[in-house]
Design a protein around this motif. Structure first.
Motif, PDB file in Angstrom:
ATOM      1  N   GLU A   1       0.836  -1.205   0.000  1.00 42.25           N
ATOM      2  CA  GLU A   1       0.000   0.000   0.000  1.00 42.25           C
ATOM      3  C   GLU A   1       0.870   1.254   0.000  1.00 42.25           C
ATOM      4  OE1 GLU A   1      -3.315   0.233  -0.208  1.00 42.25           O
ATOM      5  OE2 GLU A   1      -3.742  -1.911  -0.080  1.00 42.25           O
ATOM      6  N   ASP A   2       0.312   2.345  -0.508  1.00 47.19           N
ATOM      7  CA  ASP A   2       1.050   3.613  -0.552  1.00 47.19           C
ATOM      8  C   ASP A   2       1.419   4.103   0.847  1.00 47.19           C
ATOM      9  OD1 ASP A   2       0.962   3.679  -3.325  1.00 47.19           O
ATOM     10  OD2 ASP A   2      -0.908   4.832  -3.367  1.00 47.19           O
ATOM     11  N   ASP A   3       0.498   3.995   1.782  1.00 44.58           N
ATOM     12  CA  ASP A   3       0.740   4.447   3.156  1.00 44.58           C
ATOM     13  C   ASP A   3       0.852   3.225   4.071  1.00 44.58           C
ATOM     14  OD1 ASP A   3       0.954   5.744   5.546  1.00 44.58           O
ATOM     15  OD2 ASP A   3      -0.934   6.869   5.373  1.00 44.58           O
ATOM     16  N   VAL A   4       2.032   2.625   4.072  1.00 42.95           N
ATOM     17  CA  VAL A   4       2.251   1.410   4.857  1.00 42.95           C
ATOM     18  C   VAL A   4       2.104   1.696   6.350  1.00 42.95           C
ATOM     19  CG1 VAL A   4       3.920  -0.387   5.451  1.00 42.95           C
ATOM     20  CG2 VAL A   4       3.708   0.368   3.092  1.00 42.95           C
ATOM     21  N   LYS A   5       2.514   2.875   6.789  1.00 43.11           N
ATOM     22  CA  LYS A   5       2.407   3.206   8.212  1.00 43.11           C
ATOM     23  C   LYS A   5       0.957   3.156   8.682  1.00 43.11           C
ATOM     24  CE  LYS A   5       6.549   5.785   9.164  1.00 43.11           C
ATOM     25  NZ  LYS A   5       7.121   6.928   9.853  1.00 43.11           N
ATOM     26  N   MET A   6       0.033   3.571   7.827  1.00 44.01           N
ATOM     27  CA  MET A   6      -1.381   3.541   8.178  1.00 44.01           C
ATOM     28  C   MET A   6      -1.854   2.090   8.347  1.00 44.01           C
ATOM     29  SD  MET A   6      -4.648   4.952   6.032  1.00 44.01           S
ATOM     30  CE  MET A   6      -4.740   3.533   4.952  1.00 44.01           C
ATOM     31  N   MET A   7      -1.164   1.154   7.727  1.00 40.29           N
ATOM     32  CA  MET A   7      -1.554  -0.259   7.750  1.00 40.29           C
ATOM     33  C   MET A   7      -0.789  -1.057   8.818  1.00 40.29           C
ATOM     34  SD  MET A   7      -3.772  -0.009   5.428  1.00 40.29           S
ATOM     35  CE  MET A   7      -4.297  -1.691   5.224  1.00 40.29           C
ATOM     36  N   ALA A   8       0.019  -0.380   9.619  1.00 37.42           N
ATOM     37  CA  ALA A   8       0.886  -1.077  10.582  1.00 37.42           C
ATOM     38  C   ALA A   8       0.111  -1.973  11.543  1.00 37.42           C
ATOM     39  CB  ALA A   8       1.736  -0.067  11.361  1.00 37.42           C
ATOM     40  N   ALA A   9      -0.980  -1.477  12.106  1.00 40.23           N
ATOM     41  CA  ALA A   9      -1.767  -2.291  13.052  1.00 40.23           C
ATOM     42  C   ALA A   9      -2.368  -3.495  12.342  1.00 40.23           C
ATOM     43  CB  ALA A   9      -2.855  -1.448  13.703  1.00 40.23           C
ATOM     44  N   CYS A  10      -2.824  -3.297  11.125  1.00 37.28           N
ATOM     45  CA  CYS A  10      -3.402  -4.375  10.338  1.00 37.28           C
ATOM     46  C   CYS A  10      -2.353  -5.456  10.063  1.00 37.28           C
ATOM     47  CB  CYS A  10      -3.959  -3.816   9.035  1.00 37.28           C
ATOM     48  SG  CYS A  10      -4.901  -5.010   8.060  1.00 37.28           S
ATOM     49  N   ILE A  11      -1.187  -5.037   9.646  1.00 40.65           N
ATOM     50  CA  ILE A  11      -0.108  -5.979   9.347  1.00 40.65           C
ATOM     51  C   ILE A  11       0.287  -6.770  10.600  1.00 40.65           C
ATOM     52  CG2 ILE A  11       2.323  -6.179   8.649  1.00 40.65           C
ATOM     53  CD1 ILE A  11       1.771  -3.585   6.910  1.00 40.65           C
ATOM     54  N   ALA A  12       0.432  -6.083  11.722  1.00 39.20           N
ATOM     55  CA  ALA A  12       0.823  -6.748  12.968  1.00 39.20           C
ATOM     56  C   ALA A  12      -0.216  -7.791  13.388  1.00 39.20           C
ATOM     57  CB  ALA A  12       1.017  -5.719  14.076  1.00 39.20           C
ATOM     58  N   LEU A  13      -1.494  -7.424  13.319  1.00 38.45           N
ATOM     59  CA  LEU A  13      -2.540  -8.370  13.698  1.00 38.45           C
ATOM     60  C   LEU A  13      -2.652  -9.507  12.695  1.00 38.45           C
ATOM     61  CD1 LEU A  13      -5.219  -5.925  15.097  1.00 38.45           C
ATOM     62  CD2 LEU A  13      -4.069  -7.748  16.363  1.00 38.45           C
ATOM     63  N   ASP A  14      -2.472  -9.210  11.411  1.00 41.04           N
ATOM     64  CA  ASP A  14      -2.465 -10.269  10.391  1.00 41.04           C
ATOM     65  C   ASP A  14      -1.407 -11.314  10.714  1.00 41.04           C
ATOM     66  OD1 ASP A  14      -4.488  -9.303   8.682  1.00 41.04           O
ATOM     67  OD2 ASP A  14      -3.074  -8.184   7.432  1.00 41.04           O
ATOM     68  N   ARG A  15      -0.222 -10.852  11.049  1.00 41.21           N
ATOM     69  CA  ARG A  15       0.885 -11.773  11.332  1.00 41.21           C
ATOM     70  C   ARG A  15       0.615 -12.592  12.588  1.00 41.21           C
ATOM     71  NH1 ARG A  15       6.192  -8.879  11.636  1.00 41.21           N
ATOM     72  NH2 ARG A  15       7.059 -10.925  11.263  1.00 41.21           N
TER      73      ARG A  15
END
Length: 114
Positions: A30-44
């Motif tokens: 995504e263009d704004d990876v920082k905005m997706m940080a919580a999503c990525i952490a929970l996905d993992r």
């Protein structure tokens, strides 16, 4: 030891793990990876916990049904976070997480200490 057949539950859990891995990978693009940080952490976290739950069920572990309490919790957390985002991969992940949470809820046992 009685062997249980949990193939449908295991498949639901593994489908969730794969949806979470796909979502995390797509979020990193995504263009704004920082905005997706919580999503990525929970996905993992969700993918890891789901994978372990499937392993425990497959080997008919004594703690498998207790572990599903944790699996349900992370799936609900991950699903709620993914539902906040409009991306298709997040929508698919949220659906898989909710389905998995319900399946875990239907099969888990309370955590007890001996």
């Amino acid at each position: 030891m009685q062997k249980h057949n949990h193939q449908e539950l295991i498949q639901t859990i593994l489908d969730c793990a794969l949806a979470c891995e796909a979502c995390a990978t797509a979020c990193l693009q995504e263009d704004d990876v920082k905005m997706m940080a919580a999503c990525i952490a929970l996905d993992r976290d969700c993918a890891d916990i789901c994978t372990q739950a499937a392993r425990l069920l497959q080997r008919d572990s004594k703690i498998a049904h207790q572990y599903l309490v944790l699996c349900e919790e992370i799936c609900r957390m991950c699903g709620d976070e993914c539902a906040k985002h409009k991306a298709d991969h997040c929508r698919k992940c949220a659906e898989a997480c909710r389905k998995c949470a319900e399946a875990c809820h239907a099969h888990h046992e309370p955590i007890t200490q001996s």
